[in-house]
Scaffold this motif. Structure first.
Motif, PDB file in Angstrom:
ATOM      1  N   ASN A  29       0.811  -1.227   0.000  1.00 33.44           N
ATOM      2  CA  ASN A  29       0.000   0.000   0.000  1.00 33.44           C
ATOM      3  C   ASN A  29       0.840   1.270   0.000  1.00 33.44           C
ATOM      4  O   ASN A  29       0.302   2.365   0.091  1.00 33.44           O
ATOM      5  CB  ASN A  29      -0.929  -0.003   1.213  1.00 33.44           C
ATOM      6  CG  ASN A  29      -2.249   0.687   0.930  1.00 33.44           C
ATOM      7  OD1 ASN A  29      -2.749   0.629  -0.187  1.00 33.44           O
ATOM      8  ND2 ASN A  29      -2.818   1.333   1.929  1.00 33.44           N
ATOM      9  N   GLU A  30       2.171   1.109  -0.107  1.00 31.07           N
ATOM     10  CA  GLU A  30       3.040   2.287  -0.143  1.00 31.07           C
ATOM     11  C   GLU A  30       2.825   3.052  -1.448  1.00 31.07           C
ATOM     12  O   GLU A  30       2.788   2.467  -2.521  1.00 31.07           O
ATOM     13  CB  GLU A  30       4.507   1.866  -0.025  1.00 31.07           C
ATOM     14  CG  GLU A  30       4.884   1.319   1.332  1.00 31.07           C
ATOM     15  CD  GLU A  30       4.799   2.360   2.428  1.00 31.07           C
ATOM     16  OE1 GLU A  30       5.191   3.525   2.177  1.00 31.07           O
ATOM     17  OE2 GLU A  30       4.322   2.018   3.529  1.00 31.07           O
ATOM     18  N   LYS A  31       2.702   4.375  -1.316  1.00 37.33           N
ATOM     19  CA  LYS A  31       2.430   5.197  -2.504  1.00 37.33           C
ATOM     20  C   LYS A  31       3.668   5.339  -3.392  1.00 37.33           C
ATOM     21  O   LYS A  31       3.561   5.335  -4.615  1.00 37.33           O
ATOM     22  CB  LYS A  31       1.908   6.568  -2.071  1.00 37.33           C
ATOM     23  CG  LYS A  31       0.516   6.511  -1.457  1.00 37.33           C
ATOM     24  CD  LYS A  31       0.023   7.903  -1.079  1.00 37.33           C
ATOM     25  CE  LYS A  31      -1.440   7.853  -0.613  1.00 37.33           C
ATOM     26  NZ  LYS A  31      -1.644   6.954   0.525  1.00 37.33           N
ATOM     27  N   GLU A  37      15.570  -3.854  -5.776  1.00 34.07           N
ATOM     28  CA  GLU A  37      16.773  -4.249  -5.050  1.00 34.07           C
ATOM     29  C   GLU A  37      16.649  -3.968  -3.553  1.00 34.07           C
ATOM     30  O   GLU A  37      17.217  -4.688  -2.723  1.00 34.07           O
ATOM     31  CB  GLU A  37      18.005  -3.539  -5.613  1.00 34.07           C
ATOM     32  CG  GLU A  37      17.979  -2.027  -5.561  1.00 34.07           C
ATOM     33  CD  GLU A  37      17.390  -1.389  -6.813  1.00 34.07           C
ATOM     34  OE1 GLU A  37      17.687  -0.208  -7.057  1.00 34.07           O
ATOM     35  OE2 GLU A  37      16.636  -2.083  -7.544  1.00 34.07           O
ATOM     36  N   VAL A  38      15.865  -2.960  -3.195  1.00 30.37           N
ATOM     37  CA  VAL A  38      15.630  -2.667  -1.776  1.00 30.37           C
ATOM     38  C   VAL A  38      14.725  -3.731  -1.173  1.00 30.37           C
ATOM     39  O   VAL A  38      14.949  -4.207  -0.055  1.00 30.37           O
ATOM     40  CB  VAL A  38      15.024  -1.256  -1.596  1.00 30.37           C
ATOM     41  CG1 VAL A  38      14.611  -1.020  -0.140  1.00 30.37           C
ATOM     42  CG2 VAL A  38      16.015  -0.194  -2.050  1.00 30.37           C
ATOM     43  N   LYS A  39      13.707  -4.141  -1.917  1.00 35.44           N
ATOM     44  CA  LYS A  39      12.824  -5.212  -1.438  1.00 35.44           C
ATOM     45  C   LYS A  39      13.609  -6.502  -1.222  1.00 35.44           C
ATOM     46  O   LYS A  39      13.427  -7.197  -0.212  1.00 35.44           O
ATOM     47  CB  LYS A  39      11.688  -5.447  -2.448  1.00 35.44           C
ATOM     48  CG  LYS A  39      10.703  -4.295  -2.562  1.00 35.44           C
ATOM     49  CD  LYS A  39       9.734  -4.554  -3.700  1.00 35.44           C
ATOM     50  CE  LYS A  39       8.798  -3.364  -3.898  1.00 35.44           C
ATOM     51  NZ  LYS A  39       8.062  -3.429  -5.159  1.00 35.44           N
ATOM     52  N   ALA A  40      14.475  -6.839  -2.171  1.00 36.39           N
ATOM     53  CA  ALA A  40      15.256  -8.057  -2.038  1.00 36.39           C
ATOM     54  C   ALA A  40      16.186  -7.981  -0.829  1.00 36.39           C
ATOM     55  O   ALA A  40      16.332  -8.953  -0.076  1.00 36.39           O
ATOM     56  CB  ALA A  40      16.055  -8.307  -3.319  1.00 36.39           C
ATOM     57  N   GLU A  41      16.813  -6.837  -0.626  1.00 38.35           N
ATOM     58  CA  GLU A  41      17.690  -6.676   0.528  1.00 38.35           C
ATOM     59  C   GLU A  41      16.899  -6.732   1.831  1.00 38.35           C
ATOM     60  O   GLU A  41      17.376  -7.276   2.838  1.00 38.35           O
ATOM     61  CB  GLU A  41      18.452  -5.353   0.424  1.00 38.35           C
ATOM     62  CG  GLU A  41      19.377  -5.055   1.594  1.00 38.35           C
ATOM     63  CD  GLU A  41      20.487  -6.077   1.775  1.00 38.35           C
ATOM     64  OE1 GLU A  41      21.079  -6.114   2.870  1.00 38.35           O
ATOM     65  OE2 GLU A  41      20.778  -6.844   0.820  1.00 38.35           O
ATOM     66  N   LEU A 248       4.374  -2.295   9.233  1.00 38.09           N
ATOM     67  CA  LEU A 248       3.955  -1.787   7.925  1.00 38.09           C
ATOM     68  C   LEU A 248       2.717  -2.525   7.450  1.00 38.09           C
ATOM     69  O   LEU A 248       2.491  -3.671   7.807  1.00 38.09           O
ATOM     70  CB  LEU A 248       5.075  -1.983   6.907  1.00 38.09           C
ATOM     71  CG  LEU A 248       6.403  -1.281   7.201  1.00 38.09           C
ATOM     72  CD1 LEU A 248       7.462  -1.724   6.203  1.00 38.09           C
ATOM     73  CD2 LEU A 248       6.221   0.224   7.164  1.00 38.09           C
ATOM     74  N   GLY A 249       1.933  -1.869   6.617  1.00 38.73           N
ATOM     75  CA  GLY A 249       0.841  -2.593   5.975  1.00 38.73           C
ATOM     76  C   GLY A 249      -0.440  -1.821   5.857  1.00 38.73           C
ATOM     77  O   GLY A 249      -0.619  -0.739   6.398  1.00 38.73           O
ATOM     78  N   ALA A 292      12.632   1.968   7.357  1.00 42.76           N
ATOM     79  CA  ALA A 292      11.978   3.253   7.613  1.00 42.76           C
ATOM     80  C   ALA A 292      12.737   4.387   6.926  1.00 42.76           C
ATOM     81  O   ALA A 292      12.134   5.343   6.426  1.00 42.76           O
ATOM     82  CB  ALA A 292      11.886   3.501   9.113  1.00 42.76           C
ATOM     83  N   GLY A 293      14.059   4.254   6.873  1.00 43.29           N
ATOM     84  CA  GLY A 293      14.854   5.261   6.180  1.00 43.29           C
ATOM     85  C   GLY A 293      14.545   5.298   4.698  1.00 43.29           C
ATOM     86  O   GLY A 293      14.476   6.372   4.094  1.00 43.29           O
ATOM     87  N   HIS A 294      14.315   4.130   4.101  1.00 42.35           N
ATOM     88  CA  HIS A 294      13.966   4.080   2.683  1.00 42.35           C
ATOM     89  C   HIS A 294      12.555   4.618   2.436  1.00 42.35           C
ATOM     90  O   HIS A 294      12.281   5.182   1.367  1.00 42.35           O
ATOM     91  CB  HIS A 294      14.071   2.650   2.159  1.00 42.35           C
ATOM     92  CG  HIS A 294      15.483   2.205   1.913  1.00 42.35           C
ATOM     93  ND1 HIS A 294      16.200   2.569   0.793  1.00 42.35           N
ATOM     94  CD2 HIS A 294      16.319   1.442   2.657  1.00 42.35           C
ATOM     95  CE1 HIS A 294      17.406   2.047   0.839  1.00 42.35           C
ATOM     96  NE2 HIS A 294      17.506   1.348   1.965  1.00 42.35           N
ATOM     97  N   LEU A 295      11.664   4.439   3.416  1.00 43.59           N
ATOM     98  CA  LEU A 295      10.280   4.902   3.252  1.00 43.59           C
ATOM     99  C   LEU A 295      10.115   6.362   3.650  1.00 43.59           C
ATOM    100  O   LEU A 295       9.081   6.967   3.364  1.00 43.59           O
ATOM    101  CB  LEU A 295       9.342   4.022   4.086  1.00 43.59           C
ATOM    102  CG  LEU A 295       9.282   2.544   3.680  1.00 43.59           C
ATOM    103  CD1 LEU A 295       8.369   1.772   4.630  1.00 43.59           C
ATOM    104  CD2 LEU A 295       8.803   2.384   2.237  1.00 43.59           C
ATOM    105  N   GLY A 296      11.094   6.900   4.351  1.00 45.04           N
ATOM    106  CA  GLY A 296      11.053   8.315   4.705  1.00 45.04           C
ATOM    107  C   GLY A 296      10.165   8.655   5.881  1.00 45.04           C
ATOM    108  O   GLY A 296       9.728   9.806   6.019  1.00 45.04           O
ATOM    109  N   ARG A 297       9.934   7.671   6.755  1.00 42.54           N
ATOM    110  CA  ARG A 297       9.137   7.956   7.956  1.00 42.54           C
ATOM    111  C   ARG A 297       9.478   6.928   9.023  1.00 42.54           C
ATOM    112  O   ARG A 297       9.939   5.825   8.708  1.00 42.54           O
ATOM    113  CB  ARG A 297       7.640   7.910   7.651  1.00 42.54           C
ATOM    114  CG  ARG A 297       7.121   6.554   7.235  1.00 42.54           C
ATOM    115  CD  ARG A 297       5.597   6.580   7.061  1.00 42.54           C
ATOM    116  NE  ARG A 297       5.061   5.257   6.816  1.00 42.54           N
ATOM    117  CZ  ARG A 297       5.077   4.639   5.649  1.00 42.54           C
ATOM    118  NH1 ARG A 297       5.598   5.243   4.601  1.00 42.54           N
ATOM    119  NH2 ARG A 297       4.577   3.420   5.529  1.00 42.54           N
ATOM    120  N   PRO A 298       9.262   7.283  10.296  1.00 45.24           N
ATOM    121  CA  PRO A 298       9.595   6.343  11.370  1.00 45.24           C
ATOM    122  C   PRO A 298       8.663   5.144  11.402  1.00 45.24           C
ATOM    123  O   PRO A 298       7.524   5.204  10.920  1.00 45.24           O
ATOM    124  CB  PRO A 298       9.457   7.197  12.644  1.00 45.24           C
ATOM    125  CG  PRO A 298       8.493   8.276  12.260  1.00 45.24           C
ATOM    126  CD  PRO A 298       8.768   8.571  10.818  1.00 45.24           C
TER     127      PRO A 298
END
Length: 311
Positions: A29-31, A37-41, A248-249, A292-298
């Motif tokens: 549901n992330e906009k 490569e981030v998902k795989a990591e 998340l979710g 959280a750093g990749h998503l830009g929020r805590p």
């Protein structure tokens, strides 16, 4: 303080399997699109933290869930680490199964609904039509040697239909399991379930021959009830719990659905009760902070906030 004080509980299972849904349900549901490569990591880090069962992605049409359009790319990046019976992928139909089989996966999940409205919104079919759509998917998956999970959503309430009768949920669960699935996941999609409701549904399922040993529970934390509901299910003999790292979710078709039960919150509670999960909490929190750093929020996880803030 890095770990809870351990006081073993005698009314809980000795070991619980955490079915990690962060890479699929957590991110769907992330906009903003998270790179493959981030998902795989993310998946590699979850595995390194001790999570054995990780739902990696979904072979749904990109127009349905754009975030997961890179399923093939993610699995290719993971290689053998993304395959096998401990790395399920969600498939909505035979075309999705074809793609999953081509990728070499060892486990799949189908996603049904206990209510007609959500079945229409999620799959554009009635409940009965969706079950018939899943029939050849499950049959072919089993014939190919795959492990199969059957999700049933809206088990504890529906944003359009309101309360969902327990008998209605049991009926749909029976029909889904009759297809030949190995495991049933009970979804509290909008987080309205309460402990008494959980007990009644598990008792009703047991009465028709679907025992707790074949059930996983999937709670969302919209009203702060996910952990309490989970502990109730465990006291009824359930040993598989769906959770999402970092909390998340959400669901793209049910706007009132907020985050899943946070894996860290679950591990903290189970560690304190002396229940084995095989998960290293410190490593998991570090993974949540990284994502959280990749998503830009805590992270919304209370345990992540507490432990990350104490460093």
């Amino acid at each position: 303080m890095g770990l809870p004080q351990r006081e073993p509980a005698t009314d809980l299972p000795e070991r619980v399997t955490i079915y990690e849904v962060g890479p699929r349900d957590g991110l769907q549901n992330e906009k903003s699109v998270v790179p493959a490569e981030v998902k795989a990591e993310f998946i590699r880090r979850l595995a390194a933290a001790g999570l054995e069962t990780i739902e990696t992605t979904s072979f749904v049409p990109p127009s349905w869930v754009p975030q997961l359009a890179d399923a093939t790319e993610v699995l290719a990046d993971l290689g053998d680490a993304g395959l096998g019976p401990r790395r399920p992928v969600l498939v909505p139909n035979e075309r999705g199964l074809d793609n999953a089989l081509a990728a070499g996966v060892g486990a799949v999940a189908v996603f049904g609904s206990a209510t007609e409205t959500f079945a229409r919104k999620n799959l554009n079919r009635t409940v009965a039509e969706s079950i018939e759509m899943f029939r050849p998917v499950v049959e072919r998956a089993k014939d190919s040697g795959l492990w199969v999970r059957a999700y049933v959503s809206m088990c504890f309430g529906d944003p359009w239909e309101g309360p969902v009768p327990v008998e209605q949920v049991v009926d749909v669960c029976q029909r889904m399991m009759d297809l030949g699935a190995d495991q049933l996941s009970l979804g509290d999609t909008i987080g309205t379930g309460t402990t008494g409701h959980v007990s009644r549904l598990l008792d009703a399922l047991d009465a028709v021959g679907i025992g707790s040993d074949r059930i996983g529970v999937h709670f969302h934390d919209t009203y702060g009830q996910a952990l309490a509901n989970t502990m109730t299910a465990l006291r009824h003999g359930v040993c598989v719990v769906d959770a999402s790292t970092g909390g998340l979710g959400g669901c793209p078709y049910a706007k009132s659905a907020t985050g899943n039960l946070a894996t860290e919150d679950l591990v903290w509670a189970l560690d304190g009760a002396g229940v084995q999960t095989g998960v290293d909490l410190t490593s998991l929190v570090q993974t949540s902070v990284w994502m959280a750093g990749h998503l830009g929020r805590p992270s919304p996880s209370a345990v992540v906030r507490a432990l990350a803030g104490s460093d």
